[in-house]
Scaffold this motif. Structure first.
Motif, mmCIF file in Angstrom:
data_model
loop_
_atom_site.group_PDB
_atom_site.id
_atom_site.type_symbol
_atom_site.label_atom_id
_atom_site.label_comp_id
_atom_site.label_asym_id
_atom_site.label_seq_id
_atom_site.Cartn_x
_atom_site.Cartn_y
_atom_site.Cartn_z
ATOM 1 N N ILE A 228 0.859 -1.196 0.000
ATOM 2 C CA ILE A 228 0.000 0.000 0.000
ATOM 3 C C ILE A 228 0.893 1.244 0.000
ATOM 4 O O ILE A 228 1.605 1.458 -0.957
ATOM 5 C CB ILE A 228 -1.034 -0.046 1.149
ATOM 6 N N LEU A 229 0.897 2.051 1.041
ATOM 7 C CA LEU A 229 1.749 3.240 1.121
ATOM 8 C C LEU A 229 2.338 3.332 2.525
ATOM 9 O O LEU A 229 1.820 2.722 3.473
ATOM 10 C CB LEU A 229 0.943 4.508 0.800
ATOM 11 N N ALA A 230 3.413 4.109 2.670
ATOM 12 C CA ALA A 230 4.114 4.185 3.945
ATOM 13 C C ALA A 230 3.203 4.655 5.078
ATOM 14 O O ALA A 230 3.237 4.095 6.185
ATOM 15 C CB ALA A 230 5.325 5.113 3.827
ATOM 16 N N GLY A 231 2.397 5.701 4.833
ATOM 17 C CA GLY A 231 1.515 6.214 5.876
ATOM 18 C C GLY A 231 0.536 5.169 6.383
ATOM 19 O O GLY A 231 0.489 4.885 7.595
ATOM 20 N N PRO A 232 -0.287 4.573 5.496
ATOM 21 C CA PRO A 232 -1.194 3.510 5.943
ATOM 22 C C PRO A 232 -0.476 2.322 6.577
ATOM 23 O O PRO A 232 -0.991 1.717 7.519
ATOM 24 C CB PRO A 232 -1.909 3.104 4.649
ATOM 25 N N LEU A 233 0.711 1.975 6.066
ATOM 26 C CA LEU A 233 1.463 0.871 6.673
ATOM 27 C C LEU A 233 1.767 1.176 8.139
ATOM 28 O O LEU A 233 1.629 0.303 9.005
ATOM 29 C CB LEU A 233 2.763 0.630 5.917
ATOM 30 N N GLN A 234 2.170 2.403 8.430
ATOM 31 C CA GLN A 234 2.457 2.777 9.818
ATOM 32 C C GLN A 234 1.177 2.782 10.652
ATOM 33 O O GLN A 234 1.170 2.301 11.787
ATOM 34 C CB GLN A 234 3.122 4.153 9.846
ATOM 35 N N ASP A 235 0.100 3.296 10.092
ATOM 36 C CA ASP A 235 -1.171 3.355 10.823
ATOM 37 C C ASP A 235 -1.696 1.961 11.168
ATOM 38 O O ASP A 235 -2.349 1.774 12.202
ATOM 39 C CB ASP A 235 -2.221 4.097 10.000
ATOM 40 N N LEU A 236 -1.426 0.985 10.300
ATOM 41 C CA LEU A 236 -1.973 -0.371 10.464
ATOM 42 C C LEU A 236 -1.018 -1.308 11.189
ATOM 43 O O LEU A 236 -1.323 -2.496 11.339
ATOM 44 C CB LEU A 236 -2.312 -0.962 9.095
ATOM 45 N N ALA A 237 0.128 -0.804 11.668
ATOM 46 C CA ALA A 237 1.164 -1.684 12.217
ATOM 47 C C ALA A 237 0.650 -2.572 13.347
ATOM 48 O O ALA A 237 0.861 -3.793 13.336
ATOM 49 C CB ALA A 237 2.358 -0.853 12.692
ATOM 50 N N SER A 253 5.187 -3.249 1.302
ATOM 51 C CA SER A 253 5.779 -2.412 0.261
ATOM 52 C C SER A 253 4.856 -1.237 -0.017
ATOM 53 O O SER A 253 3.838 -1.051 0.637
ATOM 54 C CB SER A 253 6.053 -3.219 -1.009
ATOM 55 N N GLY A 254 5.278 -0.433 -1.016
ATOM 56 C CA GLY A 254 4.592 0.825 -1.265
ATOM 57 C C GLY A 254 5.318 1.980 -0.607
ATOM 58 O O GLY A 254 4.828 3.102 -0.590
ATOM 59 N N LEU A 255 6.508 1.711 -0.059
ATOM 60 C CA LEU A 255 7.290 2.752 0.599
ATOM 61 C C LEU A 255 8.604 2.964 -0.131
ATOM 62 O O LEU A 255 9.153 2.038 -0.731
ATOM 63 C CB LEU A 255 7.558 2.392 2.058
ATOM 64 N N LEU A 256 9.084 4.192 -0.080
ATOM 65 C CA LEU A 256 10.370 4.520 -0.679
ATOM 66 C C LEU A 256 11.505 4.127 0.268
ATOM 67 O O LEU A 256 11.291 3.956 1.471
ATOM 68 C CB LEU A 256 10.436 6.021 -0.970
ATOM 69 N N GLU A 257 12.704 4.017 -0.295
ATOM 70 C CA GLU A 257 13.845 3.595 0.502
ATOM 71 C C GLU A 257 14.054 4.500 1.710
ATOM 72 O O GLU A 257 14.365 4.020 2.818
ATOM 73 C CB GLU A 257 15.092 3.580 -0.381
ATOM 74 N N GLU A 258 13.836 5.803 1.535
ATOM 75 C CA GLU A 258 14.062 6.734 2.645
ATOM 76 C C GLU A 258 12.969 6.659 3.711
ATOM 77 O O GLU A 258 13.087 7.275 4.777
ATOM 78 C CB GLU A 258 14.178 8.171 2.135
ATOM 79 N N GLN A 259 11.893 5.892 3.457
ATOM 80 C CA GLN A 259 10.816 5.748 4.436
ATOM 81 C C GLN A 259 10.952 4.482 5.271
ATOM 82 O O GLN A 259 10.121 4.222 6.143
ATOM 83 C CB GLN A 259 9.461 5.755 3.708
ATOM 84 N N ILE A 260 11.997 3.703 5.023
ATOM 85 C CA ILE A 260 12.167 2.439 5.740
ATOM 86 C C ILE A 260 12.231 2.670 7.245
ATOM 87 O O ILE A 260 11.592 1.956 8.029
ATOM 88 C CB ILE A 260 13.440 1.705 5.265
ATOM 89 N N GLY A 261 13.003 3.671 7.680
ATOM 90 C CA GLY A 261 13.192 3.904 9.108
ATOM 91 C C GLY A 261 11.892 4.116 9.854
ATOM 92 O O GLY A 261 11.674 3.522 10.927
ATOM 93 N N GLU A 281 14.341 -0.061 -7.854
ATOM 94 C CA GLU A 281 14.066 1.257 -8.435
ATOM 95 C C GLU A 281 13.699 2.283 -7.366
ATOM 96 O O GLU A 281 12.815 3.123 -7.559
ATOM 97 C CB GLU A 281 12.954 1.154 -9.479
ATOM 98 N N GLY A 282 14.364 2.212 -6.211
ATOM 99 C CA GLY A 282 14.112 3.167 -5.146
ATOM 100 C C GLY A 282 12.991 2.793 -4.201
ATOM 101 O O GLY A 282 12.801 3.439 -3.165
#
Length: 290
Positions: A228-237, A253-261, A281-282
């Motif tokens: 999905i996307l980084a924001g929803p992934l964090q919300d659903l953790a 997935s659905g997150l950029l490399e810089e959003q891994i942290g 591809e980033g």
């Protein structure tokens, strides 16, 4: 048929991929269809855009962040002959190999290498033809987990899009219960069409749901895909961790490399740790367990 217009941009993959993402985010969509794919090498790309009416090219390029004066990017624009538009749009959807899987359109059905698991997915309104790095990475993770000996009794494809991950899971784990959900009912319909096309319709229970807000998702799963996307992934953790069995795995997935942290921190608080990271591809594809 009215004349269609076509813009082709070739050059470094990164700015072209970012332009395609801006097209994806635009509302309303500024074009009839588009595809971004490798052009001879992983760091070289081609962005193909089709228009129902002649656009203002300078305005469009500004909107998607491409500089027509950049010598590294070549832009070609003009009317598309009526007899060519279907053929040319299909040419942009070459088969995508991801581990043992090959995602392809019907026009490439006869060109699949032997020994591969073929998944037929046509370009459509739902996300997940395998051409995006996140989908490809999730398929690679699915292949790796099966080879490592994972034998899930239940699999959830959360935010299923075209259903490609649910279909892949049904192919490699024939005894598993497969559940697929998406907030978009149109995606659920497309998942059903694609599951039927690939001979696994009776294996996949697909339905519309917002996150985990559905009775059928109040259960535990041995494997959860969430592309999905980084924001929803964090919300659903926390909810996702609660739905995972003690020995289960999740592929995010659905997150950029810089959003891994930020994503890693949210899931660490929920009791999960990263076991494997792929970067395509980033985009980051994270496999986690307890």
């Amino acid at each position: 048929m009215n004349t269609l217009w076509r813009l082709v941009a070739t050059g470094p993959m990164t700015p072209l991929r970012e332009a395609a993402d801006r097209l994806e985010d635009a509302d309303p969509a500024p074009a009839l269809s588009w595809s971004c794919f490798e052009d001879g090498a992983p760091d070289r790309g081609r962005l193909d855009i089709l228009f129902a009416e002649q656009p203002r090219v300078d305005d469009l390029l500004e909107t998607i962040g491409l500089d027509a004066d950049d010598p590294a990017i070549e832009v070609d624009f003009g009317p598309l002959p009526e007899e060519d538009w279907v053929r040319l749009s299909l040419e942009g959807l070459k088969p995508v190999e991801a581990g043992r899987f090959v995602v392809h359109g019907a026009h490439e059905k006869e060109n699949i290498p032997s020994g591969k698991l073929a998944i037929e997915i046509e370009a459509g309104p739902a996300f997940g033809t395998g051409h995006h790095g996140t989908t490809k990475g999730c398929l690679i993770a699915c292949d790796r987990l099966e080879r490592e000996g994972l034998e899930p009794a239940s699999v959830l494809d959360l935010g299923c899009g075209t259903g490609v991950l649910a279909i892949a899971a049904a192919m490699v784990w024939p005894d598993a219960r497969i559940v697929a959900s998406d907030i978009d009912p149109e995606a659920v319909t497309e998942t059903g069409v694609n599951a039927d096309k690939n001979g696994v319709l009776d294996r996949i229970d697909a339905f519309a749901a917002d996150g985990f807000q559905h009775d059928k998702l109040d259960a535990r799963f041995d494997l959860i895909f969430a592309n999905i996307l980084a924001g929803p992934l964090q919300d659903l953790a926390v909810q996702l961790a609660d739905r995972l069995t003690q020995t289960g795995k999740t592929v995010l997935s659905g997150l950029l490399e810089e959003q891994i942290g930020a994503v890693e921190e949210a899931y660490a608080k929920a009791g999960l740790r990263i076991e494997h990271t792929d970067i395509i591809e980033g985009w980051a594809i994270l496999t986690l367990g307890r």
